[in-house]
Design a protein around this motif. Structure first.
Motif, PDB file in Angstrom:
ATOM      1  N   ASP A 210     -15.469  72.735   7.585  1.00  0.00           N
ATOM      2  CA  ASP A 210     -16.875  72.307   7.590  1.00  0.00           C
ATOM      3  C   ASP A 210     -16.995  70.808   7.830  1.00  0.00           C
ATOM      4  OD1 ASP A 210     -17.838  74.824   7.132  1.00  0.00           O
ATOM      5  OD2 ASP A 210     -18.266  74.531   5.006  1.00  0.00           O
ATOM      6  N   ALA A 211     -18.176  70.388   8.278  1.00  0.00           N
ATOM      7  CA  ALA A 211     -18.456  68.946   8.409  1.00  0.00           C
ATOM      8  C   ALA A 211     -19.423  68.537   7.303  1.00  0.00           C
ATOM      9  CB  ALA A 211     -19.063  68.656   9.770  1.00  0.00           C
ATOM     10  N   THR A 241     -15.950  71.143  13.042  1.00  0.00           N
ATOM     11  CA  THR A 241     -17.403  71.378  13.117  1.00  0.00           C
ATOM     12  C   THR A 241     -18.102  70.201  13.787  1.00  0.00           C
ATOM     13  OG1 THR A 241     -17.374  72.719  11.112  1.00  0.00           O
ATOM     14  CG2 THR A 241     -19.495  71.786  11.737  1.00  0.00           C
ATOM     15  N   ARG A 273     -26.406  72.441  13.459  1.00  0.00           N
ATOM     16  CA  ARG A 273     -27.302  71.281  13.621  1.00  0.00           C
ATOM     17  C   ARG A 273     -26.957  70.199  12.594  1.00  0.00           C
ATOM     18  NH1 ARG A 273     -30.142  75.172  16.167  1.00  0.00           N
ATOM     19  NH2 ARG A 273     -31.508  74.514  17.860  1.00  0.00           N
ATOM     20  N   TYR A 276     -27.266  67.410   6.267  1.00  0.00           N
ATOM     21  CA  TYR A 276     -27.404  66.256   5.354  1.00  0.00           C
ATOM     22  C   TYR A 276     -28.359  65.203   5.920  1.00  0.00           C
ATOM     23  CZ  TYR A 276     -23.089  68.477   3.736  1.00  0.00           C
ATOM     24  OH  TYR A 276     -22.153  69.391   3.292  1.00  0.00           O
ATOM     25  N   MET A 277     -29.392  65.668   6.606  1.00  0.00           N
ATOM     26  CA  MET A 277     -30.242  64.744   7.369  1.00  0.00           C
ATOM     27  C   MET A 277     -30.884  63.642   6.514  1.00  0.00           C
ATOM     28  SD  MET A 277     -33.291  65.707   9.969  1.00  0.00           S
ATOM     29  CE  MET A 277     -34.454  66.174   8.724  1.00  0.00           C
ATOM     30  N   HIS A 325     -29.298  79.684  12.569  1.00  0.00           N
ATOM     31  CA  HIS A 325     -30.326  80.693  12.296  1.00  0.00           C
ATOM     32  C   HIS A 325     -31.446  80.566  13.318  1.00  0.00           C
ATOM     33  CE1 HIS A 325     -28.784  80.217   7.931  1.00  0.00           C
ATOM     34  NE2 HIS A 325     -28.121  81.163   8.552  1.00  0.00           N
ATOM     35  N   ASN A 326     -31.206  79.774  14.330  1.00  0.00           N
ATOM     36  CA  ASN A 326     -32.249  79.505  15.320  1.00  0.00           C
ATOM     37  C   ASN A 326     -32.175  80.553  16.442  1.00  0.00           C
ATOM     38  OD1 ASN A 326     -33.229  78.306  17.902  1.00  0.00           O
ATOM     39  ND2 ASN A 326     -33.795  76.615  16.541  1.00  0.00           N
ATOM     40  N   GLN A 353     -24.003  83.323  10.578  1.00  0.00           N
ATOM     41  CA  GLN A 353     -25.149  82.985   9.729  1.00  0.00           C
ATOM     42  C   GLN A 353     -24.685  82.986   8.270  1.00  0.00           C
ATOM     43  OE1 GLN A 353     -25.611  85.586  12.222  1.00  0.00           O
ATOM     44  NE2 GLN A 353     -26.220  83.871  13.519  1.00  0.00           N
ATOM     45  N   LEU A 354     -25.549  82.487   7.398  1.00  0.00           N
ATOM     46  CA  LEU A 354     -25.214  82.477   5.985  1.00  0.00           C
ATOM     47  C   LEU A 354     -25.683  83.778   5.347  1.00  0.00           C
ATOM     48  CD1 LEU A 354     -26.363  78.822   5.080  1.00  0.00           C
ATOM     49  CD2 LEU A 354     -24.142  79.589   5.943  1.00  0.00           C
ATOM     50  N   TYR A 375     -21.094  83.722   6.436  1.00  0.00           N
ATOM     51  CA  TYR A 375     -20.500  82.977   5.331  1.00  0.00           C
ATOM     52  C   TYR A 375     -20.916  83.680   4.048  1.00  0.00           C
ATOM     53  CZ  TYR A 375     -18.900  78.469   7.320  1.00  0.00           C
ATOM     54  OH  TYR A 375     -18.214  77.469   7.972  1.00  0.00           O
ATOM     55  N   GLU A 394     -33.824  74.243   1.816  1.00  0.00           N
ATOM     56  CA  GLU A 394     -34.031  74.399   3.263  1.00  0.00           C
ATOM     57  C   GLU A 394     -34.941  75.592   3.571  1.00  0.00           C
ATOM     58  OE1 GLU A 394     -30.083  74.756   4.874  1.00  0.00           O
ATOM     59  OE2 GLU A 394     -30.249  76.916   5.081  1.00  0.00           O
ATOM     60  N   GLN A 401     -38.161  77.512   7.340  1.00  0.00           N
ATOM     61  CA  GLN A 401     -37.464  78.735   7.775  1.00  0.00           C
ATOM     62  C   GLN A 401     -38.059  79.984   7.123  1.00  0.00           C
ATOM     63  OE1 GLN A 401     -33.549  79.142   8.771  1.00  0.00           O
ATOM     64  NE2 GLN A 401     -32.880  77.081   8.304  1.00  0.00           N
TER      65      GLN A 401
HETATM   66  C1  LIG Z   1     -22.484  79.723   9.543  1.00  0.00           C
HETATM   67  C2  LIG Z   1     -23.028  78.348   9.249  1.00  0.00           C
HETATM   68  C3  LIG Z   1     -22.143  77.316   8.948  1.00  0.00           C
HETATM   69  C4  LIG Z   1     -22.635  76.039   8.673  1.00  0.00           C
HETATM   70  N1  LIG Z   1     -21.759  75.004   8.442  1.00  0.00           N
HETATM   71  C5  LIG Z   1     -22.233  73.736   8.306  1.00  0.00           C
HETATM   72  C6  LIG Z   1     -21.363  72.622   8.207  1.00  0.00           C
HETATM   73  O1  LIG Z   1     -20.140  72.755   8.230  1.00  0.00           O
HETATM   74  N2  LIG Z   1     -21.908  71.382   8.077  1.00  0.00           N
HETATM   75  C7  LIG Z   1     -23.260  71.169   8.059  1.00  0.00           C
HETATM   76  O2  LIG Z   1     -23.702  70.008   7.987  1.00  0.00           O
HETATM   77  N3  LIG Z   1     -24.111  72.218   8.148  1.00  0.00           N
HETATM   78  C8  LIG Z   1     -23.645  73.480   8.266  1.00  0.00           C
HETATM   79  N4  LIG Z   1     -24.523  74.535   8.383  1.00  0.00           N
HETATM   80  C9  LIG Z   1     -25.980  74.303   8.187  1.00  0.00           C
HETATM   81  C10 LIG Z   1     -26.627  73.853   9.485  1.00  0.00           C
HETATM   82  O3  LIG Z   1     -26.178  72.558   9.795  1.00  0.00           O
HETATM   83  C11 LIG Z   1     -28.159  73.802   9.413  1.00  0.00           C
HETATM   84  O4  LIG Z   1     -28.561  72.981   8.364  1.00  0.00           O
HETATM   85  C12 LIG Z   1     -28.835  75.129   9.239  1.00  0.00           C
HETATM   86  O5  LIG Z   1     -28.135  76.151   9.848  1.00  0.00           O
HETATM   87  C13 LIG Z   1     -30.244  75.065   9.830  1.00  0.00           C
HETATM   88  O6  LIG Z   1     -30.187  74.833  11.221  1.00  0.00           O
HETATM   89  P1  LIG Z   1     -30.409  76.009  12.293  1.00  0.00           P
HETATM   90  O7  LIG Z   1     -29.670  75.705  13.538  1.00  0.00           O
HETATM   91  O8  LIG Z   1     -30.030  77.267  11.649  1.00  0.00           O
HETATM   92  O9  LIG Z   1     -31.961  76.096  12.532  1.00  0.00           O
HETATM   93  P2  LIG Z   1     -33.249  75.216  12.692  1.00  0.00           P
HETATM   94  O10 LIG Z   1     -34.127  75.652  11.586  1.00  0.00           O
HETATM   95  O11 LIG Z   1     -33.750  75.339  14.082  1.00  0.00           O
HETATM   96  O12 LIG Z   1     -32.854  73.704  12.487  1.00  0.00           O
HETATM   97  C14 LIG Z   1     -33.006  72.996  11.305  1.00  0.00           C
HETATM   98  C15 LIG Z   1     -32.093  71.809  11.448  1.00  0.00           C
HETATM   99  O13 LIG Z   1     -32.585  70.939  12.489  1.00  0.00           O
HETATM  100  C16 LIG Z   1     -32.307  69.589  12.153  1.00  0.00           C
HETATM  101  N5  LIG Z   1     -33.594  68.856  12.017  1.00  0.00           N
HETATM  102  C17 LIG Z   1     -34.699  69.270  11.312  1.00  0.00           C
HETATM  103  N6  LIG Z   1     -35.676  68.347  11.387  1.00  0.00           N
HETATM  104  C18 LIG Z   1     -35.190  67.333  12.151  1.00  0.00           C
HETATM  105  C19 LIG Z   1     -35.731  66.077  12.574  1.00  0.00           C
HETATM  106  N7  LIG Z   1     -36.965  65.681  12.228  1.00  0.00           N
HETATM  107  N8  LIG Z   1     -34.963  65.280  13.336  1.00  0.00           N
HETATM  108  C20 LIG Z   1     -33.706  65.644  13.699  1.00  0.00           C
HETATM  109  N9  LIG Z   1     -33.147  66.814  13.345  1.00  0.00           N
HETATM  110  C21 LIG Z   1     -33.866  67.649  12.576  1.00  0.00           C
HETATM  111  C22 LIG Z   1     -31.550  69.617  10.820  1.00  0.00           C
HETATM  112  O14 LIG Z   1     -30.175  69.619  11.123  1.00  0.00           O
HETATM  113  C23 LIG Z   1     -31.989  70.920  10.217  1.00  0.00           C
HETATM  114  O15 LIG Z   1     -31.027  71.450   9.307  1.00  0.00           O
HETATM  115  C24 LIG Z   1     -24.044  75.805   8.677  1.00  0.00           C
HETATM  116  C25 LIG Z   1     -24.909  76.852   8.986  1.00  0.00           C
HETATM  117  C26 LIG Z   1     -24.426  78.099   9.291  1.00  0.00           C
HETATM  118  C27 LIG Z   1     -25.403  79.174   9.623  1.00  0.00           C
END
Ligand SMILES: Cc1cc2nc3c(=O)[nH]c(=O)nc-3n(C[C@H](O)[C@H](O)[C@H](O)COP(=O)(O)OP(=O)(O)OC[C@H]3O[C@@H](n4cnc5c(N)ncnc54)[C@H](O)[C@@H]3O)c2cc1C
Length: 418
Positions: A210-211, A241, A273, A276-277, A325-326, A353-354, A375, A394, A401
């Protein structure tokens, strides 16, 4: 010339089959997978589990409730008040598989029967002492052993901070001089990473790393790159990642891709994506440096999609686990696979997905033969609380979401008449 009835019938059949074939092609090209099929999405959920999910997402959609609930739960756990039962029967059971790996087996088997794999995620966070890092290593090695003969568990995962002190990763990332003791400590971190990758390679279990926060990532990246060079030759074991909310990640990928090609090894990447934004932005503000995070969600999305496209154009040398999850990003990946004539079950491509979220994506993809893994977090209730709180946060109406999850659950409730 007179045409017989039989010939007319045959011509008619030919035309119908041609139309059917074109429709099928068009459906595959344009419709991709139907994520609105709630019957498939929720077929593993009993009526009462569906009701619980509905109640849960309704509750966590209310942001003040999440804030107050989080504070109250943390207080109650610290004060040893008897709240574990309540947490277990609600948020814990929805988002976690159990307190240990054996607990998770019924869920693993149930999902696998529907062609969805599991990634056991030991979700205990924030332990800062050497013996805890050693014990985390033992846990992950045990999990690889546990997974090796189970087709449902082809992948293991760990977080860098489970294997070493956060401040040390930061020092190494910043290129700071380490003391003799710190050098030894760093060597132990390298040893833990290597142990896990060796065991993954031997037991044919992929290792996802993971990152976390960007200010420890340089040290992690350099370490993983060396591991990829050792373990990713014909078969791939090590996946790092990429967080595409970081505007520098696609350039980073291109840079190390050039190196991988030069030295003849393959890259494995989970793309996400990023989680930890707020913390990232706050730190950049506090210390007065340019935020590493994209300025808008649209930019993060564009980078996610550009990274996906880059990887699919280079699948010979980069394998991918798409953690999202997008729906749009998932559709894009499906479209690319279709255009490039990559089969649904191609082992170079995974979707993830989670557990407890986006079943409409996981189960509908798996139903069409794509590789999908969820996961599946586990651990003692109080230790997985930070993970659960992140899931609740989230899923608030602010993060946005929940409405999708709620709409789909409502649709399924209507379909079942409950
Ligand atoms: C199987 C799996 C493994 C994962 N492993 C990791 C990991 O190792 N490390 C990690 O950090 N996360 C991890 N995540 C979480 C992931 O980074 C996202 O936080 C989460 O999945 C939501 O993003 P999305 O692509 O599903 O959907 P969306 O709902 O489309 O995107 C939400 C994401 O968009 C970004 N975002 C939202 N608003 C803004 C803004 N204003 N400006 C810029 N960017 C914005 C953020 O990253 C936010 O989490 C994992 C998720 C999954 C499903």
């Amino acid at each position: 010339m007179k045409i017989s009835k039989r010939e007319i019938k045959q011509k008619f059949i030919n035309i119908i089959s041609t139309i059917e074939y074109i429709c099928l092609k068009l459906k595959r090209t344009f419709m991709s997978v139907d994520f609105n099929n709630t019957e498939i999405a929720f077929h593993l959920k009993s009526d009462s589990e569906l009701e619980r999910a509905y109640f849960l997402f309704k509750m966590i959609s209310i942001e003040p409730l999440v804030r107050i609930g989080t504070a109250a739960t943390n207080f109650a756990l610290k004060a040893h008040l008897p709240v574990e039962g309540l947490i277990r029967s609600t948020v814990f059971d929805h988002f976690c598989g159990g307190v240990n790996e054996d607990d998770c087996l019924p869920t693993i088997d149930r999902m696998y029967a529907s062609k969805v794999y599991s990634v056991l995620d030991y979700s205990v966070e924030g332990k800062g002492e050497e013996h805890k890092f050693d014990s985390a290593l033992e846990t992950i090695l045990k999990l690889i052993e546990f997974s090796k003969d189970k087709a449902a568990l082809p992948i293991a995962v760990f977080k860098p901070s489970a294997f070493g002190r956060f401040e040390l990763y930061q020092k190494v990332s910043e290129g700071q001089q380490l003391s003799t003791a710190e050098n030894k400590e760093w060597e132990r971190i390298i040893y833990r990473f290597e142990k896990v990758c060796t065991s993954g390679k031997l037991n044919d279990v992929k290792i996802l790393i993971d990152a976390e926060e960007s200010w420890i990532q340089d040290a992690v990246d350099d370490l993983i790159l060396k591991l990829m060079q050792t373990y990713n030759s014909d078969t791939l074991t090590v996946y790092s990642t990429l967080q595409t909310y970081r505007w520098d990640r696609l350039d980073y990928l291109k840079k190390i891709h050039a190196r991988a090609k030069e030295f003849g090894f393959k890259l494995g990447f989970k793309i996400v994506r990023g989680a930890y934004m707020e913390k990232e932005r706050q730190r950049a503000k506090d210390f007065g440096y340019k935020s590493p995070i994209c300025e808008t969600k649209a930019l993060t999305d564009a980078l996610f999609n550009a990274t996906t496209t880059y990887i699919f154009s280079n699948l010979e040398t980069i394998h991918v686990f798409i953690g999202t999850h997008n729906e749009e990003s998932t559709h894009l990946a499906l479209k690319l696979m279709n255009n490039l004539q990559i089969s649904n079950a191609d082992s170079r491509v995974w979707f993830g997905q989670l557990y407890g979220m986006s079943d409409h994506i996981s189960f509908n993809l798996a139903n069409q033969g794509y590789n999908v893994a969820k996961y599946l977090p586990f651990g003692p209730v109080k230790d997985v609380m930070p993970y659960l709180i992140r899931r609740a946060e989230e899923n608030t109406s602010v993060a946005g979401q929940t409405s999708r999850e709620l709409d789909l659950i409502k649709k399924e409730k209507r379909r079942r008449n409950i």
